[in-house]
Design an enzyme around this catalytic site. Sequence first.
Site, short mmCIF file in Angstrom:
data_model
loop_
_atom_site.label_atom_id
_atom_site.label_comp_id
_atom_site.label_asym_id
_atom_site.label_seq_id
_atom_site.Cartn_x
_atom_site.Cartn_y
_atom_site.Cartn_z
N ILE A 41 3.98 -1.08 1.94
CA ILE A 41 4.51 -1.12 0.38
C ILE A 41 3.91 -1.12 -0.80
CG2 ILE A 41 4.70 -3.64 0.40
CD1 ILE A 41 7.30 -3.45 -0.89
N CYS A 42 4.19 -0.63 -1.96
CA CYS A 42 3.31 -0.24 -3.23
C CYS A 42 2.23 0.53 -2.98
CB CYS A 42 3.05 -1.83 -3.54
SG CYS A 42 2.41 -2.03 -5.33
N ALA A 43 1.14 0.13 -3.26
CA ALA A 43 0.07 0.90 -3.33
C ALA A 43 -0.52 1.27 -1.82
CB ALA A 43 -1.31 0.33 -3.94
#
Length: 256
Positions: free
Chosen positions: A167-169
């Site tokens: 998730i995210c980066a």
Amino acid sequence: MIGFVAHLGSLSNESLTRTTLCSLSSRSSLNCRSVSVESKKARIVSMSAGATETAAGAPHGATVENVSVLVPIGNGSEEIETVTIQDVLVRAGAKVTVASVMPELVCTMSRGLKVQADVLIEDVKNETFDMIILPGGMPGAENLQKSTVLKSMLEAQNQRKARIGAICAAPAVVLAAHGLLNDHKATCFPAAHFLEKLPHPVDEDDTPVVVSENFTTSRGPGTAMNFALSLVEQVFGSAKALELAGTMMVDPNESW
């Protein structure tokens, strides 16, 4: 409508996709409709809240009673994502192990919260897990990317076609950097310098989670609950995901 899962399929098999859209009524009754799309033709199957599901989604060799999950963290990992992943999967019944890629167990997260891992990553390098799920955050994702032990575990996990989430980066900084997403669509935090790292990026506000074969990716802290419930749905079934959503007062239709 925002569902727990947005299945887009791998590039090699895009003819079959599946999206599960879930809603909670005002009286907390649970409704779910499963939409399968094959050759651009939709087939809608209604499933009642009380329907019994099989453990077909359980990882190979596992049952829903003994699903094991590894959540690696490092200094700078995103705390909302880390805690949400662990909490929701534990509620579902998974055994979650949090492993530090740093020399010490206690990691200082991206906003200063301190989280103590269960083990160091080296302690579990010879173990296999049904799922390896990576939180994002910077420089947390970079610290995950630098771990040669975690890289080897991710490569072995993918060779087994076992589930990997990020998730995210993390999809861009970890999975794409290791060449694991070359044949898969994926999403990540919607910043240009992350999206350009994905071989086949999905950047849509109404697609919080993308599932491509054994890979599940998501966008950021605000989609962490959708992400975690998607993982629950894939392994434990839609009924369990909906049950947890209800007990946690989550409305997948809520637009923020």
